[in-house]
Design a protein around this motif. Sequence first.
Motif, PDB file in Angstrom:
ATOM      1  N   LEU A   1      37.638  45.597  38.702  1.00 49.71           N
ATOM      2  CA  LEU A   1      37.460  44.376  39.476  1.00 49.71           C
ATOM      3  C   LEU A   1      36.029  43.868  39.355  1.00 49.71           C
ATOM      4  O   LEU A   1      35.798  42.664  39.201  1.00 49.71           O
ATOM      5  CB  LEU A   1      37.805  44.629  40.947  1.00 49.71           C
ATOM      6  CG  LEU A   1      37.579  43.457  41.902  1.00 49.71           C
ATOM      7  CD1 LEU A   1      38.437  42.263  41.519  1.00 49.71           C
ATOM      8  CD2 LEU A   1      37.855  43.889  43.344  1.00 49.71           C
TER       9      LEU A   1
ATOM     10  N   PRO B   1      38.550  35.654  40.105  1.00 48.15           N
ATOM     11  CA  PRO B   1      39.524  36.729  40.309  1.00 48.15           C
ATOM     12  C   PRO B   1      40.234  36.572  41.655  1.00 48.15           C
ATOM     13  O   PRO B   1      39.624  36.197  42.656  1.00 48.15           O
ATOM     14  CB  PRO B   1      38.667  37.998  40.295  1.00 48.15           C
ATOM     15  CG  PRO B   1      37.412  37.614  39.587  1.00 48.15           C
ATOM     16  CD  PRO B   1      37.179  36.171  39.937  1.00 48.15           C
TER      17      PRO B   1
ATOM     18  N   ILE C   1      42.909  38.832  44.132  1.00 49.12           N
ATOM     19  CA  ILE C   1      43.630  40.081  44.399  1.00 49.12           C
ATOM     20  C   ILE C   1      44.327  39.977  45.740  1.00 49.12           C
ATOM     21  O   ILE C   1      44.103  39.033  46.506  1.00 49.12           O
ATOM     22  CB  ILE C   1      42.707  41.318  44.370  1.00 49.12           C
ATOM     23  CG1 ILE C   1      41.681  41.270  45.516  1.00 49.12           C
ATOM     24  CG2 ILE C   1      42.027  41.464  43.020  1.00 49.12           C
ATOM     25  CD1 ILE C   1      40.857  42.557  45.654  1.00 49.12           C
TER      26      ILE C   1
ATOM     27  N   ARG D   1      35.828  42.175  36.147  1.00 51.53           N
ATOM     28  CA  ARG D   1      36.515  40.864  36.192  1.00 51.53           C
ATOM     29  C   ARG D   1      35.629  39.818  36.848  1.00 51.53           C
ATOM     30  O   ARG D   1      35.563  38.673  36.394  1.00 51.53           O
ATOM     31  CB  ARG D   1      37.818  40.998  36.941  1.00 51.53           C
ATOM     32  CG  ARG D   1      38.943  41.709  36.195  1.00 51.53           C
ATOM     33  CD  ARG D   1      40.196  41.749  37.045  1.00 51.53           C
ATOM     34  NE  ARG D   1      40.735  40.427  37.289  1.00 51.53           N
ATOM     35  CZ  ARG D   1      41.629  40.137  38.236  1.00 51.53           C
ATOM     36  NH1 ARG D   1      42.038  41.106  39.049  1.00 51.53           N
ATOM     37  NH2 ARG D   1      42.087  38.918  38.381  1.00 51.53           N
TER      38      ARG D   1
END
Length: 286
Positions: free
Chosen positions: A277, A255, A257, A280
């Motif tokens: 999140l 992931p 971000i 994920r």
Amino acid sequence: MAVKYAYHPGNVAHSSAIEVAETMPPVARSLGIELIPLKGATSCGAGIIRQASRRLQLTLNARTFAMAEELGLEIITPCAATAGNLHEDLAMLKDDPNLLAEINEVLQRTCDMTFSGETGVHHLLHVIVDEIGLEKLEAVAKNPIDFNVAGFYGPNIQQAGACGGDDVYDPDYLEQVIGVLGGSPVDWESRTQSVGVPGLFSEEPTVLRQTAAVLSEAKSEGADLIVSACNLSHSVLDIYQGKASRTTGLATNIPVIHLTEMLSYSMGHHNTRLAQLRTRIAIIGD
């Protein structure tokens, strides 16, 4: 009292990285930063416009500087590419009076504006550490970002005068922020490497190799998550990681971000997204 800045959201914040546009305002409120929009400001050029016309990029960015100067404010942005490009063009204009006069002639003729040089450019990361203070950040943090986090700076803000008080060659501001928010910063060499964003549409194979190399190293160093200080790099690392893996054969599933998302989640503004999140990380990660 709020710290006031002219706000430039950075490249793609209102298109492919709308999560940055959505999370920056609540982060600023929690930190006591007042954002004054630069309405109508253009892209910084992203290293792309100048490939066709250096003078055009300088003129567009000088217009942005003039807008901030009219407000009597310095500029803040959450995008490392924007901060780096704006800083570079600002320095060039300030250092060359003849060039500044030429650009001002164009600005005066086309939009009835001029720029004297009285503004500055700051990335959100540097404002937090140098101006707001990590103590303030710790005080407003509610949810721990308790992962192994690889902070990604990108190359644009790693230039003299553009990275606040951080080390140009061995930065650690992002790692300091990660630690304050409860995360475990990952030590990795690629945190300041380019992922080739300006060449995405003309040299895609090269960009995919650069992207895969960065993602793969973060994974190999034990990262659960990458947090980017750059809108453009964030978009490429996130959106193109599957294609990068297929092109190179490297493991790239992790992931990614943006810094503003991590900050917003930690401050309790997007608890559902923080839960997503965590899902994920469990699903995408190994």
